[in-house]
Design an enzyme around this catalytic site. Structure first.
Site, PDB file in Angstrom:
ATOM      1  N   THR A 220       0.810  -1.208   0.078  1.00 61.62           N
ATOM      2  CA  THR A 220      -0.046   0.045  -0.040  1.00 61.62           C
ATOM      3  C   THR A 220       0.962   1.171  -0.001  1.00 61.62           C
ATOM      4  O   THR A 220       1.956   1.259   0.603  1.00 61.62           O
ATOM      5  CB  THR A 220      -0.983  -0.272   1.126  1.00 61.62           C
ATOM      6  OG1 THR A 220      -1.900  -1.060   1.124  1.00 61.62           O
ATOM      7  CG2 THR A 220      -1.508   1.115   1.307  1.00 61.62           C
ATOM      8  N   ARG A 248     -12.692  -8.480  -2.050  1.00 60.20           N
ATOM      9  CA  ARG A 248     -12.131  -8.345  -0.817  1.00 60.20           C
ATOM     10  C   ARG A 248     -11.772  -6.807  -0.430  1.00 60.20           C
ATOM     11  O   ARG A 248     -11.008  -6.161  -1.191  1.00 60.20           O
ATOM     12  CB  ARG A 248     -10.768  -9.238  -0.529  1.00 60.20           C
ATOM     13  CG  ARG A 248     -10.196  -8.905   0.844  1.00 60.20           C
ATOM     14  CD  ARG A 248      -9.014  -7.965   0.619  1.00 60.20           C
ATOM     15  NE  ARG A 248      -8.123  -7.841   1.766  1.00 60.20           N
ATOM     16  CZ  ARG A 248      -7.193  -7.046   1.926  1.00 60.20           C
ATOM     17  NH1 ARG A 248      -6.881  -6.321   1.208  1.00 60.20           N
ATOM     18  NH2 ARG A 248      -6.505  -7.190   3.234  1.00 60.20           N
ATOM     19  N   GLY A 250      -9.980  -4.101   2.325  1.00 60.41           N
ATOM     20  CA  GLY A 250      -8.897  -4.105   3.240  1.00 60.41           C
ATOM     21  C   GLY A 250      -8.934  -2.724   4.203  1.00 60.41           C
ATOM     22  O   GLY A 250     -10.023  -2.183   4.080  1.00 60.41           O
ATOM     23  N   ASP A 251      -8.112  -2.237   5.077  1.00 60.96           N
ATOM     24  CA  ASP A 251      -8.181  -1.390   5.819  1.00 60.96           C
ATOM     25  C   ASP A 251      -7.998   0.009   4.964  1.00 60.96           C
ATOM     26  O   ASP A 251      -8.503   1.161   5.684  1.00 60.96           O
ATOM     27  CB  ASP A 251      -7.202  -1.283   6.872  1.00 60.96           C
ATOM     28  CG  ASP A 251      -5.798  -1.096   6.451  1.00 60.96           C
ATOM     29  OD1 ASP A 251      -5.443  -1.928   5.414  1.00 60.96           O
ATOM     30  OD2 ASP A 251      -4.924  -0.395   6.779  1.00 60.96           O
ATOM     31  N   THR A 271      -0.025   0.903   6.341  1.00 55.37           N
ATOM     32  CA  THR A 271       0.086  -0.183   5.406  1.00 55.37           C
ATOM     33  C   THR A 271       0.482  -1.562   6.125  1.00 55.37           C
ATOM     34  O   THR A 271       1.063  -1.573   7.124  1.00 55.37           O
ATOM     35  CB  THR A 271       1.282   0.076   4.540  1.00 55.37           C
ATOM     36  OG1 THR A 271       1.605  -0.852   3.697  1.00 55.37           O
ATOM     37  CG2 THR A 271       2.627   0.393   5.345  1.00 55.37           C
ATOM     38  N   GLY A 272       0.044  -2.725   5.393  1.00 57.59           N
ATOM     39  CA  GLY A 272       0.204  -4.017   6.248  1.00 57.59           C
ATOM     40  C   GLY A 272      -0.908  -4.766   6.091  1.00 57.59           C
ATOM     41  O   GLY A 272      -1.647  -4.769   5.250  1.00 57.59           O
ATOM     42  N   GLY A 274      -4.447  -5.648   6.219  1.00 59.77           N
ATOM     43  CA  GLY A 274      -5.532  -4.982   6.449  1.00 59.77           C
ATOM     44  C   GLY A 274      -6.570  -5.471   7.326  1.00 59.77           C
ATOM     45  O   GLY A 274      -7.114  -4.702   8.162  1.00 59.77           O
TER      46      GLY A 274
END
Length: 349
Positions: A220, A248, A250-251, A271-272, A274
């Site tokens: 990200t 899907r 993510g965050d 970032t990571g 999510g």
């Protein structure tokens, strides 16, 4: 790991540090510090490393290009591409701030450059879903609380511009899969599906499907900034995870999880993994720890990442406060990041 600094006069602290200590509150029922358990859990995964940039006031820009474990050194070609992308993003955002522009415009300009750089997992060069498609998510938020976000975008050349359009051209905050016609009405530039797909991402998906790898879990991009008026803003953009299920999310586009900004506190881009950032509402947690608990920014970031680790995740955050130095922190082994301060540009690979 590579550091490059141009015209450095700000003496940024780049030495990795463990979680800053303080006198934490004690849970009277168990006589255990509630944050110490997450710290112990995170330490078993990877210690949180931090670096700070900037001064107490004035314009500041920090960007990231993703966090993750580096299994092999970067090739000279990959290092050059990553450095060029980060530098271009810093220059774009810094130009806005130097001209007296807003933090909001600065983070958008920086993220657009990262979306254009195929080395990163956002825009062109995004990770591919199980069906081989690029489904893009982005969010942008100003310190006054106004925000916009998009998910599952398939044709916006720069997804962050679609997020900005949601913020300014609709009464909503989050729109899923805006059509090409709607993007056109908003004045957002579009591109065909093939534009976003690179051979590198096809290979990663093939390796994932053949069970030769677990897929790409990080990449990200994001930016946080403070302008001359003291306002902050954050923007984040991603292609998700290689081999993810279609649909899907993510965050990144979830305010408070992967992106957050508050003029009374901080701007955050994450970032990571999510799912773990969503479960712990990581970005908002950092803002709350700073504004309500009075924790220093670096400590708040470390606590949030430790909670992410306790939720079976890892990654990194970049944070710019309304006043004070900005911070990067990560517990994933490595992270692409850069900063533009009064002393010049710094890039970390």
């Amino acid at each position: 790991m590579t550091e490059t600094t141009a015209n450095s006069g700000s003496n940024p602290s780049l030495a990795p540090t463990s979680n800053p200590g303080s006198a934490p509150a004690t849970n009277a029922a168990t006589n255990v510090d509630p944050t110490s358990q997450s710290r112990d859990s995170a330490a078993a995964v990877h210690p949180v490393e931090t670096a700070s940039f900037g001064a107490d006031s004035g314009p500041l820009l920090i960007i990231h290009g993703g966090a993750g474990a580096r299994r092999a050194p970067l090739s000279p070609e990959d290092a050059a591409a990553a450095e060029a992308g980060l530098t271009s993003a810093l220059e774009a955002g810094q130009a806005v701030l130097a001209a007296g522009g807003s933090a909001l415009d600065a983070v958008q300009a920086a993220v657009m450059e990262l979306e254009n750089a195929p080395h990163f997992n956002a825009g062109r060069g995004a990770a591919l879903t199980l069906a081989g498609r690029a489904e893009l998510d982005s969010a942008i938020m100003a310190g006054d609380g106004t925000a916009g976000a998009v998910t599952a975008v398939k044709s916006a050349k720069n997804p962050v511009t679609a997020a900005r359009a949601v913020k300014e051209r609709t009464p909503h905050v989050l729109i899923t899969a805006p059509s090409e016609e709607l993007l056109g009405e908003w004045g957002v530039e579009t591109a065909p599906a093939e534009y976003f797909i690179t051979e590198k991402r096809r290979t990663q998906l093939a390796d994932f499907l053949a069970k030769r790898s677990a897929g790409q879990t990080h990449g990200t991009v994001g930016a946080v900034a403070r302008d001359a008026a003291g306002h902050v803003a954050a923007a984040t953009s991603t292609g998700g995870i290689s081999g993810q299920m279609d649909g899907r999310i993510g965050d990144t586009p979830i305010l408070g999880a992967g992106t957050y900004a508050d003029d009374a506190s901080v701007a955050v881009s994450c970032t990571g993994k999510g799912e773990s950032f969503m479960r712990t509402v990581a970005a908002h947690s950092i803002a709350t720890l700073v504004s309500l608990a009075g924790r220093p920014v670096a400590e708040a970031a470390a606590i949030a990442l430790d909670r992410v680790a306790a939720a079976d995740g890892d990654g990194g955050v970049i944070v710019v406060p309304a006043t004070g130095a900005g911070v990067i922190a990560y517990n994933s082994g490595d992270m692409y990041y850069g900063a533009a301060t009064a002393g010049g540009l710094t890039v970390h690979l």
